[in-house]
Design an enzyme around this catalytic site. Structure first.
Site, PDB file in Angstrom:
ATOM      1  N   GLY A   1       8.089  -1.821  -3.572  1.00 20.53           N
ATOM      2  CA  GLY A   1       9.241  -0.917  -3.504  1.00 20.53           C
ATOM      3  C   GLY A   1      10.171  -1.098  -4.693  1.00 20.53           C
TER       4      GLY A   1
ATOM      5  N   HIS B   1     -10.063  34.592  -5.169  1.00 18.45           N
ATOM      6  CA  HIS B   1     -11.315  33.942  -4.773  1.00 18.45           C
ATOM      7  C   HIS B   1     -12.172  33.699  -6.006  1.00 18.45           C
ATOM      8  CE1 HIS B   1     -14.869  32.960  -2.476  1.00 18.45           C
ATOM      9  NE2 HIS B   1     -15.558  33.804  -3.234  1.00 18.45           N
TER      10      HIS B   1
ATOM     11  N   LEU C   1      12.218   9.780  -6.194  1.00 19.52           N
ATOM     12  CA  LEU C   1      11.267  10.663  -6.862  1.00 19.52           C
ATOM     13  C   LEU C   1      11.955  11.344  -8.035  1.00 19.52           C
ATOM     14  CD1 LEU C   1       9.646  12.295  -3.714  1.00 19.52           C
ATOM     15  CD2 LEU C   1       8.534  10.716  -5.302  1.00 19.52           C
TER      16      LEU C   1
ATOM     17  N   ALA D   1       0.847  -1.205   0.000  1.00 19.20           N
ATOM     18  CA  ALA D   1       0.000   0.000   0.000  1.00 19.20           C
ATOM     19  C   ALA D   1       0.874   1.243   0.000  1.00 19.20           C
ATOM     20  CB  ALA D   1      -0.932  -0.018   1.204  1.00 19.20           C
ATOM     21  N   GLY D   2       1.929   1.217  -0.802  1.00 15.67           N
ATOM     22  CA  GLY D   2       2.771   2.407  -0.969  1.00 15.67           C
ATOM     23  C   GLY D   2       2.194   3.262  -2.085  1.00 15.67           C
ATOM     24  N   VAL D   3       2.974   4.253  -2.518  1.00 16.43           N
ATOM     25  CA  VAL D   3       2.506   5.187  -3.540  1.00 16.43           C
ATOM     26  C   VAL D   3       2.080   4.442  -4.802  1.00 16.43           C
ATOM     27  CG1 VAL D   3       3.195   7.141  -4.965  1.00 16.43           C
ATOM     28  CG2 VAL D   3       4.117   6.912  -2.662  1.00 16.43           C
TER      29      VAL D   3
ATOM     30  N   LEU E   1      -1.070   2.152  -4.460  1.00 19.41           N
ATOM     31  CA  LEU E   1      -2.334   2.900  -4.332  1.00 19.41           C
ATOM     32  C   LEU E   1      -2.728   3.553  -5.652  1.00 19.41           C
ATOM     33  CD1 LEU E   1      -1.887   4.548  -0.827  1.00 19.41           C
ATOM     34  CD2 LEU E   1      -3.320   2.587  -1.422  1.00 19.41           C
TER      35      LEU E   1
END
Ligand code: FAD
Ligand code: AMP
Length: 478
Positions: A278, A451, A326, A189-191, A194
């Site tokens: 991993g 806004h 990354l 359930a790492g990046v 998921l």
């Protein structure tokens, strides 16, 4: 006669190609060696990120989200979308086209900047010589003043779930399914687990994620991780924590996975299984025994804060060295090293590397989590703002999640920005810019935000740090 270069880069992923372009821009005679064979049987540039990582996964995430929206989220806007279908091969082909355009773009950038491209396997020898073995087996030696190793990483394989041709796959295989599996298992359930689990769940797969750890997203802020688990579970991802996979058996195009959890040994059968446990550094046949470059105990090339290896003039960057795996970390290391070779005093702020998980809602953060700051004994003030109170999020019918700003209780300096919600990746980048310039929560609070924007949630969370939020009741009043 061997060719001589100021800089020879091994690997053309986001670390290597960026380093090569920056070195060439700085007037250094630069070569870059790459061996990745693409779909058309030719060497392609761009590495994991462009070919089988960041870009193709985001292409499928974006396509699958549009399908999900058309099916599930249009009705609330009064839009009737009947008979929405998907053509998975077309979706996967679109992704391949994006990859082709981007990788081709790197080749163009190399030409434009005067980087010499070599196709083949690069190996560092002694005395900064680099051996290039071409695809035809021809060997050439390059003499380098400086070498940058950027050989990247590859998926970890685990003995309980060895890869097969088409049932048990790694992240690369999971980008190529030609139809939606009815039941999909994901280990990890790492990046990556998921994100890829989300792609296929949106397209209709029943997805179970098996995660050995009891804690969900341990690197994230606990409040954000808790919210993420709630939201992703609500979307239909069956995330089973404390479930360690111990075996698998493939029969008739299905796989039965054995795992142990608090209830003992369990079995579950899937049509496809993605192993996402991993990645590990790529160093095979990369360094000659007498190259002098050392590897640390976890298999990464050993480097200092400036990416210098144990050999003067030899650097290593990206996934093959310590730190976050990354693309943006790899690229910035590439720029830093190229500039240092050119004599500049470049450095990189390792404390402010943003992390993003591109689920929907996105999960992103920069700086430290509340639990890690507390563990360090730092007193903090925390401000949060839920997207449920954001006019822009309501207009978009996208109100899950929150922004959390953490500031030092003594100085008010922002120490962490954590977001789960729409466009979290972009919002966290605003936090990163503020933190890079040493912003306090008050500074962020004093800025004028357009806004209606999602960014106003960051503004309000920063105001909430000191009890001044306007559009939510403040926990702390000052
Ligand atoms: P790589 O991109 O792995 O490139 C290394 C290159 O070197 C490869 O092309 C390889 O063929 C080549 N090479 C290796 N050895 C040799 C040799 N001896 N000779 C010649 N060439 C060699 N990161 C993000 O930041 N954001 C994301 O959204 C994201 N999503 C991801 C999704 C997936 C599915 C995966 C798998 C990864 C994702 N990543 C993401 C991680 C990101 O892809 C890596 O961190 C990044 O690619 C690392 O860059 P690098 O240059 O160090 O190595
Ligand atoms: P990451 O390193 O972020 O890609 O995440 C990989 C995840 O896989 C980690 O959270 C690991 O705990 C998990 N993992 C590794 N081996 C197993 C296993 N055998 N069964 C279940 N989960 C695993």
């Amino acid at each position: 006669m061997s060719q001589k270069f100021d800089v020879v880069v091994i690997g053309a992923g986001p670390g290597g190609y960026v380093a090569a372009i920056r070195a060439a821009q700085l007037g250094l005679k630069t070569a870059c060696i790459e061996k990745f064979i693409g779909k058309e049987g030719k060497v392609v540039l761009g590495g994991t990120c462009l070919n089988v990582g960041c870009i193709p996964s985001k292409a499928l995430l974006d396509s699958s989200y549009k399908y999900h929206e058309a099916k599930e989220a249009f009705a609330v806007h009064g839009i009737e979308a009947k008979g929405v279908t998907i053509d998975v091969p077309a979706m996967v082909a679109r992704k391949a086209n994006i990859v082709k355009n981007l990788t081709g773009g790197i080749a163009t950038l190399f030409k434009a900047n005067g980087v010499t491209s070599f196709e083949g396997h690069g190996k560092l020898l002694a005395n900064k010589q680099v051996e290039v073995t071409g695809l035809d087996g021809k060997v050439e030696i390059l003499e380098a003043e400086n070498v940058i190793i950027a050989s990247g990483s590859k998926p970890v394989e685990i003995p309980p779930a060895p890869l097969t041709d088409d049932v048990i796959v790694d992240s690369t295989g999971a980008l190529e399914f030609q139809s939606v599996p009815k039941k999909l298992g994901v280990i990890g359930a790492g990046v990556i687990g998921l994100e890829l689990g989300s792609v296929w769940a949106r397209l209709g797969a029943e997805v179970t994620v098996l995660e050995a750890l009891d804690k969900f997203l341990p690197a994230a802020d606990e409040q954000i991780a808790k919210e993420a688990l709630k939201v992703l579970t609500k979307q239909g991802l069956n995330i089973r924590l404390g479930a360690r996979v111990t075996g698998s058996e493939v029969k008739k195009k299905q796989v039965t996975v054995t795992f142990t959890d608090a209830n003992g040994e369990q079995k579950e059968t899937f049509d496809k299984l993605i192993v996402a446990v991993g990645r590990r550094p790529v160093t095979a046949n990369l360094l000659a025994a007498d190259s002098g470059v050392t590897i640390d105990e976890r298999g990464f090339i050993f480097v200092d804060d400036h990416c210098k290896t144990s050999v003067p003039g030899v650097y290593a960057i990206g996934d093959v060295v310590r730190g976050a795996m990354l693309a943006h970390k790899a690229s910035e290391e590439g720029v830093m090293v190229a500039e240092r070779i050119a004599g500049h005093k470049a450095q990189m702020n390792y404390d402010l590397i943003p992390s993003v998980i591109y689920t929907h809602p996105e999960i992103a953060w920069v700086g430290k989590s509340e639990q890690s700051l507390k563990a360090e004994g730092v007193e903090v003030n925390v401000g949060t703002f839920p997207f449920a109170a954001s006019g822009r999020a309501m207009a978009a019918n996208d109100t899950a999640g929150l922004v959390k700003v953490i500031a030092d209780a003594k100085t008010d300096r922002v120490l962490g920005v954590h977001v789960i919600g729409p466009s979290a990746a972009e919002l966290v980048q605003q936090g990163a810019i503020a933190m890079e310039f040493g912003s306090s929560a008050e500074d962020l609070g004093m800025m004028v935000f357009s806004h209606p924007t999602l960014s106003e949630a960051l503004h309000e969370a920063a105001l909430a740090v000191n009890g001044h939020a306007i559009h939510i009741a403040n926990r702390k009043k000052r």
